[in-house]
Motif scaffolding. Structure first.
Motif, mmCIF file in Angstrom:
data_model
loop_
_atom_site.group_PDB
_atom_site.id
_atom_site.type_symbol
_atom_site.label_atom_id
_atom_site.label_comp_id
_atom_site.label_asym_id
_atom_site.label_seq_id
_atom_site.Cartn_x
_atom_site.Cartn_y
_atom_site.Cartn_z
ATOM 1 N N ILE A 75 -8.865 3.380 4.607
ATOM 2 C CA ILE A 75 -9.021 1.948 4.879
ATOM 3 C C ILE A 75 -8.111 1.122 3.981
ATOM 4 O O ILE A 75 -7.501 0.140 4.418
ATOM 5 C CB ILE A 75 -10.498 1.540 4.704
ATOM 6 N N LEU A 76 -8.001 1.514 2.711
ATOM 7 C CA LEU A 76 -7.116 0.798 1.795
ATOM 8 C C LEU A 76 -5.658 0.914 2.226
ATOM 9 O O LEU A 76 -4.902 -0.069 2.198
ATOM 10 C CB LEU A 76 -7.292 1.341 0.371
ATOM 11 N N LEU A 77 -5.255 2.120 2.628
ATOM 12 C CA LEU A 77 -3.887 2.310 3.114
ATOM 13 C C LEU A 77 -3.643 1.484 4.369
ATOM 14 O O LEU A 77 -2.593 0.841 4.517
ATOM 15 C CB LEU A 77 -3.637 3.794 3.390
ATOM 16 N N SER A 78 -4.615 1.495 5.264
ATOM 17 C CA SER A 78 -4.500 0.707 6.489
ATOM 18 C C SER A 78 -4.375 -0.778 6.170
ATOM 19 O O SER A 78 -3.580 -1.496 6.784
ATOM 20 C CB SER A 78 -5.718 0.950 7.388
ATOM 21 N N GLY A 79 -5.156 -1.242 5.199
ATOM 22 C CA GLY A 79 -5.087 -2.648 4.818
ATOM 23 C C GLY A 79 -3.738 -3.031 4.238
ATOM 24 O O GLY A 79 -3.225 -4.133 4.491
ATOM 25 N N LEU A 80 -3.149 -2.109 3.459
ATOM 26 C CA LEU A 80 -1.816 -2.362 2.907
ATOM 27 C C LEU A 80 -0.792 -2.489 4.032
ATOM 28 O O LEU A 80 0.019 -3.422 4.062
ATOM 29 C CB LEU A 80 -1.432 -1.231 1.951
ATOM 30 N N LEU A 81 -0.846 -1.555 4.976
ATOM 31 C CA LEU A 81 0.065 -1.609 6.117
ATOM 32 C C LEU A 81 -0.209 -2.825 6.987
ATOM 33 O O LEU A 81 0.695 -3.359 7.639
ATOM 34 C CB LEU A 81 -0.081 -0.323 6.953
ATOM 35 N N ASP A 82 -1.465 -3.267 6.976
ATOM 36 C CA ASP A 82 -1.895 -4.412 7.761
ATOM 37 C C ASP A 82 -1.143 -5.677 7.363
ATOM 38 O O ASP A 82 -0.882 -6.551 8.190
ATOM 39 C CB ASP A 82 -3.399 -4.610 7.545
ATOM 40 N N ASP A 83 -0.802 -5.790 6.093
ATOM 41 C CA ASP A 83 0.010 -6.917 5.624
ATOM 42 C C ASP A 83 1.500 -6.613 5.710
ATOM 43 O O ASP A 83 2.308 -7.518 5.936
ATOM 44 C CB ASP A 83 -0.345 -7.250 4.174
ATOM 45 N N LEU A 84 1.860 -5.358 5.534
ATOM 46 C CA LEU A 84 3.269 -4.993 5.454
ATOM 47 C C LEU A 84 4.019 -5.285 6.746
ATOM 48 O O LEU A 84 5.167 -5.732 6.704
ATOM 49 C CB LEU A 84 3.404 -3.504 5.095
ATOM 50 N N ASP A 85 3.399 -5.049 7.899
ATOM 51 C CA ASP A 85 4.139 -5.222 9.151
ATOM 52 C C ASP A 85 4.578 -6.673 9.342
ATOM 53 O O ASP A 85 5.709 -6.950 9.738
ATOM 54 C CB ASP A 85 3.343 -4.710 10.359
ATOM 55 N N GLY A 86 3.694 -7.618 9.014
ATOM 56 C CA GLY A 86 4.069 -9.025 9.143
ATOM 57 C C GLY A 86 5.128 -9.434 8.137
ATOM 58 O O GLY A 86 6.040 -10.204 8.454
ATOM 59 N N ASP A 87 5.010 -8.911 6.908
ATOM 60 C CA ASP A 87 6.009 -9.232 5.894
ATOM 61 C C ASP A 87 7.382 -8.682 6.277
ATOM 62 O O ASP A 87 8.408 -9.347 6.087
ATOM 63 C CB ASP A 87 5.578 -8.661 4.537
ATOM 64 N N LEU A 88 7.395 -7.466 6.831
ATOM 65 C CA LEU A 88 8.671 -6.883 7.262
ATOM 66 C C LEU A 88 9.271 -7.693 8.408
ATOM 67 O O LEU A 88 10.485 -7.931 8.445
ATOM 68 C CB LEU A 88 8.464 -5.431 7.693
ATOM 69 N N ALA A 89 8.421 -8.132 9.335
ATOM 70 C CA ALA A 89 8.912 -8.949 10.454
ATOM 71 C C ALA A 89 9.514 -10.253 9.952
ATOM 72 O O ALA A 89 10.569 -10.698 10.428
ATOM 73 C CB ALA A 89 7.775 -9.229 11.435
ATOM 74 N N ARG A 90 8.871 -10.875 8.965
ATOM 75 C CA ARG A 90 9.387 -12.143 8.446
ATOM 76 C C ARG A 90 10.669 -11.940 7.643
ATOM 77 O O ARG A 90 11.598 -12.745 7.733
ATOM 78 C CB ARG A 90 8.315 -12.835 7.597
#
Length: 208
Positions: A75-90
């Motif tokens: 869940i923690l890893l998923s949460g990290l990726l959960d923010d990462l995708d938007g940051d990478l897109a921006r």
């Protein structure tokens, strides 16, 4: 993923970190995004799908199988990726409504998988609070999205996704699943009614 503000308002606004935890996570994910910016095979949507797979069916299977501590790590890893995708897109300048929609929809699947796994641990005792928790976690983002679709502003409230994940982690680590579901049911439905009450208030017309 893009964060709850980005996902549910389809990137009409950029979610601002509101807590120390969110700020800390955001600092980490932005730096990772800047490192990955030139790796074309790593795309925001692929990160979204991987995040949902880890935090949804995989974590749910771990919970149901009795591996609560490992589920917390997932869940923690998923949460990290959960923010990462938007940051990478921006960082790449490729944020899109389609990516935000995908993100938001998969988040709802993750919620269903996790709460369903908690219910199945003890269906007799967990069914009612689990269903209420599932209802609340679904309605909180839905009311926000529906409100903003009508051109009205929504509000921040208790029971956001970060809060729910923290409660989930504490509940799994402590083994207190029934209290966890009861608290999730109460907080998420209070948050839903809070947003609904605010959404139903007529907006004051600008004076001429």
């Amino acid at each position: 993923m893009q964060g709850e503000g980005d996902r549910e308002s389809l990137e009409k606004t950029i979610a601002r970190p509101r807590s120390f935890i969110e700020k800390t996570i955001k600092n980490v994910t932005v730096k990772i995004a800047e490192t990955l910016v030139n790796l074309s095979w790593i795309t925001p949507n692929r990160i979204t799908v991987v995040s949902a797979a880890i935090g949804g069916p995989f974590a749910a299977w771990l919970i149901y199988s009795g591996y609560g501590s490992i589920a917390v790590a997932a869940i923690l890893l998923s949460g990290l990726l959960d923010d990462l995708d938007g940051d990478l897109a921006r960082v790449r300048g490729v944020s899109s409504p389609e990516g935000a929609i995908l993100d938001s929809v998969l988040d709802r699947y993750v919620d269903v998988f996790l709460i369903s796994a908690l219910i199945l641990l003890d269906p007799t005792r967990h069914l009612i609070p689990g269903l209420l928790a599932l209802l609340g976690t679904t309605m909180v983002p839905y009311i926000r999205a529906r409100t903003e679709a009508e051109g009205k502003n929504s509000i921040a409230t208790i029971g956001d996704r970060t809060t729910r994940f923290i409660l989930l982690i504490v509940g799994l680590l402590s083994g207190q699943i029934l209290p966890l579901l009861i608290i999730l049911a109460i907080i998420s439905n209070l948050a839903a009614f809070h947003r609904l009450f605010f959404a139903l208030k007529p907006e004051k017309s600008a004076s001429v």
